[in-house]
Design an enzyme around this catalytic site. Structure first.
Site, PDB file in Angstrom:
ATOM      1  N   LYS A   1       0.805  -1.301   0.136  1.00 43.55           N
ATOM      2  CA  LYS A   1       0.045   0.163  -0.016  1.00 43.55           C
ATOM      3  C   LYS A   1       0.737   1.157   0.099  1.00 43.55           C
ATOM      4  O   LYS A   1       1.993   1.289   0.546  1.00 43.55           O
ATOM      5  CB  LYS A   1      -0.896  -0.012   1.194  1.00 43.55           C
ATOM      6  CG  LYS A   1      -2.033   1.121   1.387  1.00 43.55           C
ATOM      7  CD  LYS A   1      -2.545   1.007   2.601  1.00 43.55           C
ATOM      8  CE  LYS A   1      -3.739   1.882   2.625  1.00 43.55           C
ATOM      9  NZ  LYS A   1      -4.650   1.894   4.117  1.00 43.55           N
TER      10      LYS A   1
ATOM     11  N   SER B   1      -9.114   2.610   3.029  1.00 40.54           N
ATOM     12  CA  SER B   1      -8.326   3.269   2.479  1.00 40.54           C
ATOM     13  C   SER B   1      -7.406   2.407   1.635  1.00 40.54           C
ATOM     14  O   SER B   1      -6.528   2.751   0.696  1.00 40.54           O
ATOM     15  CB  SER B   1      -7.337   4.165   3.288  1.00 40.54           C
ATOM     16  OG  SER B   1      -6.596   3.419   4.382  1.00 40.54           O
TER      17      SER B   1
ATOM     18  N   SER C   1     -10.081   0.089   7.025  1.00 43.91           N
ATOM     19  CA  SER C   1      -9.277   0.050   5.694  1.00 43.91           C
ATOM     20  C   SER C   1      -8.994  -0.987   5.199  1.00 43.91           C
ATOM     21  O   SER C   1      -8.383  -1.100   3.964  1.00 43.91           O
ATOM     22  CB  SER C   1      -8.132   1.316   5.958  1.00 43.91           C
ATOM     23  OG  SER C   1      -8.819   2.414   6.325  1.00 43.91           O
TER      24      SER C   1
END
Length: 481
Positions: free
Chosen positions: A74, A151, A175
């Protein structure tokens, strides 16, 4: 042997490498080809570093459980040598790192071949992934009119599209679990402090944030968690030790458990009928497996917790933005609306509010703990609910254009109404997971959420594995072919 990566999990791919039926370079070729073919439609993979990955293969990969399997990390806060990061923001050029953080070092030791990063919203505060720095929204591979979530939206979209079999994510308010629900994947949030944050950070968002993974199978998550779990040097606190580890835990079903089922929000508000139906079906499945299931919901102060979460995250966001601005003006060409609003909100808070908010979430954790302990409450082993109150939202609904940060999080129809479940367990620190058990009539994934007492990660993941074996959820890729 590698024609359809979208139907295989990482454990299977690693097995092919171990048997010599496919090479790490061939798997990387397939992943890069998938980026070329599928990423333009979803905008999930960024900052590809093919030569860095090839060099790691040539140097000799560690002989870990995922040796040779392509992997993505990520683009938010994970320091990794050779893998520059934009961190979801337009504040400066891509940052490079001289060394790996401890979490990255542990992931590398599994033998994965990391070749790029995945998109995240600015600051990681969004329930969707639409950061301006990536040139457009990240879209759901099952229907590109809809969000992949946030996210860790890029990670989920990349796995769901069959680009990689699994990917790194992080979870500070759902997330990992929210995009897992949106994209039809398995997402597991461990107990607070189960994974390392160092050496350049002690905790994220007052301990509410933790790393995780987006996977097609429970076993991939279990093995990767075993490889990464445990405190690092200087950690401010740590989770209760595991008895046998995640991988061993999923080798047998758990004991028969007492399950509370909630097909509303935790405050009793109605949720989308298709989502409620998926929760009810999951309850019947657990009952059929011999678990005791009965309606119940916790009585903790959800509103106070979400206000505290909102303030803590605003302060964390403001700190990061101010550090990166280095005295420059807070302008819309550098910082998106929600980020500017978070800074303004944080700087308007009283000087005592941050610690008061931390106390609020600690109090909330004790309230939630009482729901799971027979000495102080009903003593449930598992709380079953939806992961989201609705099927995946349309792209644009949760864009970062607004400067009203508090409304964005807490206003009618906004983030917390859409996702009223996941952040509860970031605040309480409990382990929780989203399982891909439902589908809307329009063909969109619906996640079902399971949470367990603080520290009971092994029992929770064993239950997840039992459910997976009972239904063998769909592992095919959304955009494959």
């Amino acid at each position: 042997m590698i024609g359809d990566l979208g139907a295989r999990d990482a454990t299977e791919l690693a097995g092919l490498v171990a048997k010599g039926e496919v090479s790490p370079d061939e798997l990387l070729d397939a992943a890069l080809a998938a980026v070329g073919a599928r990423n333009p439609a979803i905008n999930a993979v960024v900052l590809v570093q093919e030569e860095v990955a090839r060099a790691e293969i040539r140097a000799g990969l560690p002989r870990g459980p995922f040796r040779g399997v392509p992997f993505l990390i990520k683009d938010l806060g994970l320091e990794a040598k050779g893998l520059p990061s934009l961190n979801g923001t337009r504040l400066g050029p891509a940052r490079t790192y001289a060394a790996d953080c401890n979490m990255m070092a542990r992931m590398r030791a599994t033998g994965v071949v990391t070749f790029g990063r995945t998109t995240s919203p600015e600051g990681g505060v969004g329930i969707a992934t639409e950061a301006a720095v990536y040139g457009g929204p990240t879209r759901n591979p099952w229907n590109t009119d809809h969000t992949a979530g946030g996210s860790s939206g890029g990670a989920a979209a990349a796995v769901a599209a069959g680009i990689v079999a699994f990917a790194h994510g992080s979870d500070g308010g759902g997330s990992v679990r929210v995009p897992a629900s949106n994209c039809g994947l398995f997402g597991f949030k461990p107990t607070r402090a189960r994974l390392p944050d160092g050496p350049w950070s002690g905790e994220g968002w007052a301990g509410m944030a933790i790393d995780g993974f987006l996977t097609r199978s429970v076993r991939d998550t279990a093995v990767m968690l075993d490889a990464c779990e445990g405190p690092d040097l200087g950690a401010p606190y740590c989770a209760p030790p595991l008895a046998k580890g995640y991988g061993q835990a999923i080798s047998a079903p758990p004991r028969r458990l007492r399950v509370a089922i909630c097909d509303t929000t935790f405050t009793g508000a109605a949720i989308d009928p298709e989502v409620a139906a998926a929760v009810q079906e999951a309850g019947r499945l657990l009952e059929g497996l011999g678990h005791h299931v009965e309606p119940a919901r916790p009585k903790a102060d959800i509103g106070a917790m979400m206000r505290a979460w909102t303030d803590i995250v605003a302060v964390g966001t403001a700190l990061t933005i101010r550090q990166k601005l280095k005295g420059s003006a807070l302008t819309e060409d550098l910082v998106e609306g929600v980020g500017r609003g978070a800074v303004k909100h944080a700087e308007a808070l009283g000087p005592l509010r941050y610690l008061e908010a931390v106390e609020d979430i600690h109090d909330f954790g004790r309230e939630m703990a009482s729901f799971f302990r027979p000495e102080t409450g009903p003593g449930y082993d598992i709380l079953l609910s939806a992961t989201l109150a609705e099927p995946p939202a349309k792209v644009g609904r949760f864009s970062h254009e607004t400067e009203d940060y508090v409304d964005y999080r807490l206003g009618p129809g906004r983030c917390f109404d859409y996702s009223p479940f996941a952040a509860v367990f970031n605040a309480s620190g409990q382990p929780a997971a989203s399982l891909p058990l439902g589908w809307s009539a329009s063909g969109l994934p619906i996640g079902v959420h399971l949470a367990a007492p603080f520290g009971a990660d092994e029992e929770l993941i064993a239950l997840c594995a039992e459910v997976e074996a009972a239904v063998y959820w769909n592992r095919r890729a959304a955009l494959a072919g």
